[in-house]
Design a protein around this motif. Structure first.
Motif, PDB file in Angstrom:
ATOM      1  N   ALA A  72     106.423  21.753 114.228  1.00  0.00           N
ATOM      2  CA  ALA A  72     105.918  20.379 114.168  1.00  0.00           C
ATOM      3  C   ALA A  72     104.397  20.347 114.104  1.00  0.00           C
ATOM      4  N   ALA A  73     103.765  21.264 114.855  1.00  0.00           N
ATOM      5  CA  ALA A  73     102.304  21.293 114.853  1.00  0.00           C
ATOM      6  C   ALA A  73     101.775  21.524 113.444  1.00  0.00           C
ATOM      7  N   LEU A  74     102.464  22.419 112.721  1.00  0.00           N
ATOM      8  CA  LEU A  74     102.010  22.726 111.358  1.00  0.00           C
ATOM      9  C   LEU A  74     102.192  21.520 110.445  1.00  0.00           C
ATOM     10  N   GLN A  75     103.292  20.793 110.675  1.00  0.00           N
ATOM     11  CA  GLN A  75     103.500  19.614 109.842  1.00  0.00           C
ATOM     12  C   GLN A  75     102.465  18.537 110.141  1.00  0.00           C
ATOM     13  N   ILE A  76     102.089  18.421 111.420  1.00  0.00           N
ATOM     14  CA  ILE A  76     101.038  17.458 111.770  1.00  0.00           C
ATOM     15  C   ILE A  76      99.737  17.853 111.080  1.00  0.00           C
ATOM     16  N   LEU A  77      99.454  19.162 111.112  1.00  0.00           N
ATOM     17  CA  LEU A  77      98.234  19.658 110.487  1.00  0.00           C
ATOM     18  C   LEU A  77      98.220  19.383 108.987  1.00  0.00           C
ATOM     19  N   ALA A  78      99.367  19.584 108.368  1.00  0.00           N
ATOM     20  CA  ALA A  78      99.415  19.479 106.904  1.00  0.00           C
ATOM     21  C   ALA A  78      99.253  18.037 106.460  1.00  0.00           C
ATOM     22  N   THR A  79      99.651  17.092 107.289  1.00  0.00           N
ATOM     23  CA  THR A  79      99.603  15.660 106.962  1.00  0.00           C
ATOM     24  C   THR A  79     100.420  15.382 105.700  1.00  0.00           C
ATOM     25  N   ARG A  80     100.499  14.100 105.356  1.00  0.00           N
ATOM     26  CA  ARG A  80     101.298  13.782 104.176  1.00  0.00           C
ATOM     27  C   ARG A  80     100.575  14.169 102.892  1.00  0.00           C
TER      28      ARG A  80
ATOM     29  N   ASN B 316     107.852  22.624 103.327  1.00  0.00           N
ATOM     30  CA  ASN B 316     106.657  22.007 103.904  1.00  0.00           C
ATOM     31  C   ASN B 316     106.019  22.970 104.887  1.00  0.00           C
ATOM     32  N   ALA B 317     104.990  22.501 105.557  1.00  0.00           N
ATOM     33  CA  ALA B 317     104.177  23.395 106.390  1.00  0.00           C
ATOM     34  C   ALA B 317     104.971  24.020 107.532  1.00  0.00           C
ATOM     35  N   SER B 318     106.107  23.409 107.901  1.00  0.00           N
ATOM     36  CA  SER B 318     106.859  23.979 109.025  1.00  0.00           C
ATOM     37  C   SER B 318     107.376  25.378 108.694  1.00  0.00           C
ATOM     38  N   LEU B 319     107.533  25.689 107.398  1.00  0.00           N
ATOM     39  CA  LEU B 319     107.970  27.040 107.004  1.00  0.00           C
ATOM     40  C   LEU B 319     106.995  28.103 107.507  1.00  0.00           C
ATOM     41  N   LEU B 320     105.720  27.700 107.595  1.00  0.00           N
ATOM     42  CA  LEU B 320     104.700  28.673 107.987  1.00  0.00           C
ATOM     43  C   LEU B 320     104.961  29.227 109.385  1.00  0.00           C
ATOM     44  N   ALA B 321     105.639  28.424 110.208  1.00  0.00           N
ATOM     45  CA  ALA B 321     105.915  28.880 111.568  1.00  0.00           C
ATOM     46  C   ALA B 321     106.803  30.126 111.543  1.00  0.00           C
ATOM     47  N   PHE B 322     107.683  30.221 110.522  1.00  0.00           N
ATOM     48  CA  PHE B 322     108.624  31.346 110.470  1.00  0.00           C
ATOM     49  C   PHE B 322     107.929  32.684 110.288  1.00  0.00           C
ATOM     50  N   VAL B 323     106.757  32.664 109.642  1.00  0.00           N
ATOM     51  CA  VAL B 323     106.078  33.935 109.400  1.00  0.00           C
ATOM     52  C   VAL B 323     105.044  34.246 110.470  1.00  0.00           C
ATOM     53  N   ASP B 324     104.932  33.363 111.448  1.00  0.00           N
ATOM     54  CA  ASP B 324     104.002  33.654 112.542  1.00  0.00           C
ATOM     55  C   ASP B 324     104.498  34.894 113.277  1.00  0.00           C
ATOM     56  N   PRO B 325     103.660  35.936 113.399  1.00  0.00           N
ATOM     57  CA  PRO B 325     104.154  37.205 113.948  1.00  0.00           C
ATOM     58  C   PRO B 325     104.752  37.067 115.350  1.00  0.00           C
ATOM     59  N   GLN B 326     104.085  36.279 116.190  1.00  0.00           N
ATOM     60  CA  GLN B 326     104.612  36.159 117.563  1.00  0.00           C
ATOM     61  C   GLN B 326     105.938  35.429 117.576  1.00  0.00           C
ATOM     62  N   ARG B 327     106.026  34.407 116.732  1.00  0.00           N
ATOM     63  CA  ARG B 327     107.279  33.675 116.693  1.00  0.00           C
ATOM     64  C   ARG B 327     108.386  34.573 116.143  1.00  0.00           C
ATOM     65  N   ARG B 328     108.021  35.343 115.137  1.00  0.00           N
ATOM     66  CA  ARG B 328     108.987  36.261 114.549  1.00  0.00           C
ATOM     67  C   ARG B 328     109.440  37.300 115.584  1.00  0.00           C
ATOM     68  N   ASP B 329     108.446  37.824 116.316  1.00  0.00           N
ATOM     69  CA  ASP B 329     108.788  38.812 117.345  1.00  0.00           C
ATOM     70  C   ASP B 329     109.726  38.202 118.376  1.00  0.00           C
ATOM     71  N   ALA B 330     109.368  36.977 118.792  1.00  0.00           N
ATOM     72  CA  ALA B 330     110.194  36.325 119.812  1.00  0.00           C
ATOM     73  C   ALA B 330     111.605  36.120 119.289  1.00  0.00           C
ATOM     74  N   PHE B 331     111.702  35.704 118.005  1.00  0.00           N
ATOM     75  CA  PHE B 331     113.014  35.461 117.415  1.00  0.00           C
ATOM     76  C   PHE B 331     113.819  36.753 117.323  1.00  0.00           C
TER      77      PHE B 331
END
Lengths: 467, 342
Positions: A72-80, B316-331
């Protein structure tokens, strides 16, 4: 000569345009800056929300900060506007715990964040970025080190919002200018209406209509209307004076001519050569008087209507006075009177003047004194020097003039209530005209113990002024 | 048949272009997309643009991702099914904006910044061997699968396969997305671990295993490959999950440093165009995204069949969370923990 110098409308329009443009430029700059500020505020708060959301996800495991970046944080950052996004979580030593881009965070930024949240602009990876950093205290079991969270995004959204807000401001401004312009045109028409009314009134006037205005005008036009009124009044006065003068002159000429007529008729009826001779002498006298009257009328007309002072020159008033008085003293008409000069100042007294006119003036004054005083009276002329003017006076010890008549004495055909002389009544009028030509003041006052004193004050010519 | 067509294509590119004497513009496409599957599309492109010499390099998602940053010269176009990695590359600024009518008209949910476009619509499916239905009711939902894995544990032990999240980017992405939707996913992971599920690196390996009889049941296969396989292997049945079905999109972008950006634009425009999408819908199982295209493989038709239970992985930008190394490690840590739970 009337020269047309633009129109009031165009002048007003130009001023309006200049004012509106200058103010408008300022206003637009201000609008742009405030649009920018508004966009900045809106998007900065999104950065803040994203940072807070990430902070929420920071946890401590075995003395190490661990963060599972919330989507969610990333989506907030990206904005519309689908900005490119950046985030980094730094530990107390500035080491990256987690980051998505190789974005250098400068040491002094980190130091600032120690004290308060930071917003800053930076260029990296081929784009401009807005960065936000803030510090979070943590309370883990093993450590209490703070972590710094940095987030950032590109600027497309800010630029778009700035543009949008600015566009709206510009639209509002243009509509306002258009409306103001239209209203101004209307206002100009209304405001210039009185001018039009005045013009119409003037046009409709008859050529000899010299009555004062009867019009409603605004304050700004009052002066113009009053000036026009004064002009009309002066025209009226001078026309009236001319008519009066013409009537008086005709009347004055009629009397001696009527005398000539009756005398010659009587003589024609008689057969006595003695009668003829007496009548002829009377006719000669009458003709001489009439001729003198006509001469005086002519000289008055000349004085009044020849305006240019081309014969003006620098002259010594004392010399002129002495010569003229001596000349008159030798004439027959002066033999019954004691005509004399007071002691004159030793230095010459220069004034600007026309010699012929001044001689005429002195002649008229002396002639008047001789005519209106009984034989044996003393008539004295003299000069008194004042600071910047010279007083020429003539005084007598005759019967004097009643104070209420003094004021009118210099009007044509005014004889001070005396009908017992052969004067024309034009002498002092001529004196007054000549005095005016020389910028001199005419003053008449009773002479003590009896008699009249006429004074003329001439401005002195400056010393450097050589002829 | 596909193989034959491919050979003709190869001949065409190798012989025809130089023989005709044109100075054909080279176009390098690095793609994590099976050449066999996509061949009709490439053929159609070459017919439409004979002046472009297409060099389509089929690689794994990992290789494609590496080549984006390291290849010199850079590829012109990059296509990959590893959505988070593609997204990360775009965020790093490796993509070039495509400014064209096709790009502007593309649905908002299937593109990002007008730089990267999801041009396929591939459902994630379960596949099972016909043998399975002789012993038990085949699963139609995730819950069914979980029930089977617990109730028929002895029969299914060692006969279940799925993606390895560590060896496959696609597999990792799918599991991440699964975990976002429901926490019961972890029970499923634990059940698969319990049944000694075999982890494969790609869909093809899973399909081959099922055809050979090594596996009876596969979970989270790419529907596009599985459907083609099932047509030629009648012992394999493809099941689109009835509770929810993830949808993966291949993401394509023009490389920032593309040596031939013009040709790259032509290629991407073709992928998004009605003509290109019609080929996708009619001759490949990749499913067309465009709603105005008709054919056996379109997102619209899939929706009509499966209903509103399709959940495309959002671009969208939420995909970027998947490649975050710490998040990946945790997963991955959680995955290991659950998979090895007894």
């Amino acid at each position: 000569m009337i020269e047309v110098d633009g129109t009031l409308k165009s002048r007003l329009a130009v001023w309006l345009l200049v004012t509106v443009s200058a103010l408008g430029a300022l206003l637009l700059i201000e609008a742009y800056l405030s649009s920018q500020r508004a966009a900045e505020r809106a998007y900065d708060s999104q950065l803040e929300s994203a940072a807070l959301t990430i902070a929420e996800a920071v946890q401590w495991q075995e003395g190490q900060p661990v963060v599972e970046i919330p989507a969610a944080a990333l989506q907030i950052l990206a904005t519309r506007h689908q900005e490119r996004v950046f985030y980094a979580v730094l530990d107390a030593d500035g080491q990256r715990v987690s980051a998505n881009l190789d974005f250098p965070i400068q040491a002094d930024w980190r130091k600032q964040v120690d004290e308060h949240p930071v917003w800053t602009d930076a260029d990296n990876l081929g784009a401009g970025w807005r960065l936000h950093g803030r510090e979070f205290d943590s309370a883990g079991w093993e450590t209490q080190d703070p972590v710094q969270i940095w987030v950032g995004h590109t600027l497309a959204g800010r630029q778009a919002l700035t543009g949008e807000l600015f566009e709206r401001a510009v639209t509002r401004f243009l509509v306002m200018v258009l409306l103001a312009g239209l209203l101004m045109l209307l206002a100009m028409r209304v405001a210039l209406n009185p001018m039009r009314r005045l013009r119409q009134l003037l046009r409709q006037r008859e050529a000899d209509d010299m009555r004062p205005f009867d019009a409603r005008v605004p304050e700004e036009l009052r002066e113009l209307a009053e000036t026009l009124d004064t002009l009309f009044a002066r025209q009226r006065e001078s026309r009236d004076a001319l008519l009066r003068f013409t009537a008086d002159a005709s009347h004055q000429l009629k009397t001696p001519l009527a005398g000539l007529q009756s005398t010659s008729e009587l003589a024609l009826k008689s057969t006595q050569p003695d009668e003829w001779r007496r009548a002829l002498a009377a006719v000669h006298d009458g003709a001489e008087r009439t001729s003198r009257l006509a001469n005086q009328l002519l000289s008055l007309a000349r004085l009044r209507h020849v305006a240019d002072g081309s014969e003006m020159r620098r002259l010594d008033l004392a010399t002129l006075l002495r010569e003229t008085v001596f000349e008159w003293a030798e004439r027959d008409v002066a033999e019954d009177h004691d005509l004399g000069l007071a002691k004159l100042p030793s230095t010459p007294l220069f004034i600007h003047g026309e010699p012929w006119a001044l001689r005429e003036l002195l002649g008229n004054l002396i002639d008047n004194a001789l005519r209106y005083t009984p034989p044996g009276s003393m008539i004295t002329l003299g000069l008194v020097r004042h600071v910047d003017e010279v007083e020429l006076f003539i005084e007598d010890d005759g019967p004097g003039v009643a104070p209420e008549v003094l004021e009118r004495l210099h009007h044509p055909f005014e004889r001070g209530g005396r009908q017992d002389t052969h004067g024309s009544g034009l002498g002092l009028a001529i004196v007054d005209s000549i005095a005016r030509r020389h910028d001199a003041r005419l003053n008449m006052a009773p002479h003590t113990p009896c008699g009249l004193r006429v004074s003329l004050y001439f401005p002195l010519a400056s010393q450097e002024d050589t002829p | 048949m596909i193989a034959r067509r491919l050979r003709t294509l190869a001949f065409a590119t190798l012989l025809l272009a130089p023989a005709s004497g044109w100075a054909a513009i080279p176009l390098v496409v690095e793609a994590a997309l099976d050449r066999e599957v996509v061949a009709p599309l490439l053929e159609a492109f070459e017919q439409a643009h004979p002046d472009i010499a297409l060099d389509f390099r089929d690689r794994s998602t990992l290789e494609v991702d590496e080549r984006i940053a390291e290849a010199d010269p850079a590829p012109d176009v990059v296509i990959s099914s590893a959505m988070p990695w593609q997204m990360a590359r775009v965020n790093e600024g490796y993509a070039r904006r495509l400014d064209s009518a096709e790009a502007r008209g593309w649905p908002e949910w299937a593109k990002w910044r007008d730089e990267v476009f999801g041009f396929t619509f591939e459902p994630i499916v379960m596949a099972y061997r016909l043998d399975l239905s002789r012993h038990m009711m085949p699963p139609a939902t995730h819950a069914d699968l979980h029930t089977l894995l617990t109730e028929q544990l002895e029969l299914l032990r060692g006969r279940v396969t799925t993606y390895s999240p560590s060896r496959s980017g696609v597999g990792y992405t799918l599991f991440q997305q699964d975990a976002r939707y429901t926490t019961r996913f972890w029970d499923l992971v634990a059940a698969m671990g319990n049944a000694d599920a075999v982890l494969e690196a790609n869909t093809r390996a899973m399909l081959e295993g099922i055809s050979e009889g090594r596996y009876w049941l596969g979970y989270n296969l790419l529907g596009s490959y599985a459907m083609v396989w099932a047509q030629e292997h009648p012992e394999v049945i493809v099941q689109v999950p009835q509770d929810y079905s993830l949808v993966m999109m291949r993401m394509a972008f023009i490389h920032r440093d593309a040596p031939n950006p013009g040709a790259a634009r032509e290629f991407l425009d073709f992928l998004l165009s009605r003509d290109g999408q019609r080929v996708i819908a009619g001759e490949t199982p990749l499913f067309s995204v465009r709603p105005d295209v008709i054919g056996p493989y379109t997102a619209q038709r899939l929706r009509d069949q499966v209903g509103e239970r399709l959940y495309p992985i959002p671009i969208n930008a939420s995909l970027l969370a998947f490649v975050d190394p710490q998040r990946r490690d945790a997963f991955m840590a959680r995955w290991q923990r659950e998979f090895e739970r007894r």
